[in-house]
Design a protein around this motif. Sequence first.
Motif, PDB file in Angstrom:
ATOM      1  N   LEU A 142       0.855  -1.043  -0.399  1.00 49.68           N
ATOM      2  CA  LEU A 142      -0.075  -0.132   0.419  1.00 49.68           C
ATOM      3  C   LEU A 142       0.835   1.191   0.510  1.00 49.68           C
ATOM      4  CD1 LEU A 142      -2.564   1.426   0.490  1.00 49.68           C
ATOM      5  CD2 LEU A 142      -2.302   0.976   2.923  1.00 49.68           C
ATOM      6  N   HIS A 177      -5.615  -4.619  -3.937  1.00 51.57           N
ATOM      7  CA  HIS A 177      -6.903  -3.168  -4.059  1.00 51.57           C
ATOM      8  C   HIS A 177      -8.543  -2.896  -3.695  1.00 51.57           C
ATOM      9  CE1 HIS A 177      -2.256  -2.143  -5.222  1.00 51.57           C
ATOM     10  NE2 HIS A 177      -2.249  -3.261  -6.010  1.00 51.57           N
ATOM     11  N   SER A 198      -4.883   5.561  -1.123  1.00 54.68           N
ATOM     12  CA  SER A 198      -4.526   5.020  -2.611  1.00 54.68           C
ATOM     13  C   SER A 198      -5.761   5.349  -3.129  1.00 54.68           C
ATOM     14  CB  SER A 198      -3.509   4.127  -2.938  1.00 54.68           C
ATOM     15  OG  SER A 198      -4.920   2.768  -2.436  1.00 54.68           O
TER      16      SER A 198
END
Length: 338
Positions: A20, A145, A169
């Motif tokens: 990450l 993700h 993110s």
Amino acid sequence: MFKKIGIIGGGSWGTALALLTSEHGLPVTIWAHNPAVALDINAHHTNSQYLPGINLPKNVHATANLKEAGSADLIVMVVPSKAMRETARALAALKPPDGTVVVSCTKGIESGTGLLMSQVLAEFLPRCRMAVLSGPNLALEIARHIPAASVIGSEHADLLEPLQRIFSSKGFRAYTSDDVIGIQLGGALKNIYAIAAGVCDGFGMGDNAKAALVTRSLAEMTRLGIAMGGRRETFFGLSGAGDLMVTCFSKQSRNRQFGERLGRGEKPAEIIASLKTVAEGVPTTLSASECAKRLGIDAPITAEVCAVLHEGKPPRESMSCLLGRPPKPESDHPSARV
């Protein structure tokens, strides 16, 4: 603000956090206690033992030398709670510069002292600036993700925005708070209730029973958490109710899996001996039970899980004790007793 990130802990969560934080292009070094894990990461760009099938980028490097990762200006602690004191002592011996930022991502309460992980770290690293991260974060989903969110907490207001950027993110939202104690307590205590939820699954009980257990677990978590210094609203946020839900219901949850095996008749010692990774709820149950007794807080679910894990009480007997408790108002808030 940061030039290098050190991830202290080469398990699944540490590896997911390395992935990450690497998205910002900074060099990331993972310290793994097992040299074989570090060799595997460096040779194959994956952690096949703890997070198989996930590729790591070239700016992620691993080492078995604590100094390599501990020299970073942002240190992320992801070791098991029982190893936090030993690791903090080893880091302190490296004499990190004043102002080094240390983020604890370990969910636990130290047995015997009742200290949270940030408090253990501060004991050895008083000149470092502490922060914590916690939330409903399954390592494999973060690594894949799949959208998720978490909370970063620190008493240093100027750290919150830089850390928020580092841990954010496209698929991961990081929120901020200054309730460092509450954030950590939610993350630690929910593992106790996940074990209880797993026992329900092992017994083959229905959705009604599990929903009732998790709801009463939230009430108990809030009651004990406030007594230990957290704020009520924190326990209804991502690091409290959010983490409680995912840990109690997810098939990936190690603590729920542990409880399910208990419910199917396995003994705690047998389960512990078979695990490759730590089920933090096991040591935390004992620590939380000690804290509840010291503070005079009614925590029946914690007490019964503790009796099963550490005193040999049969799980079905503990379930009967919980169901046989005297009737009471649903809410602990004073207005419910008016």
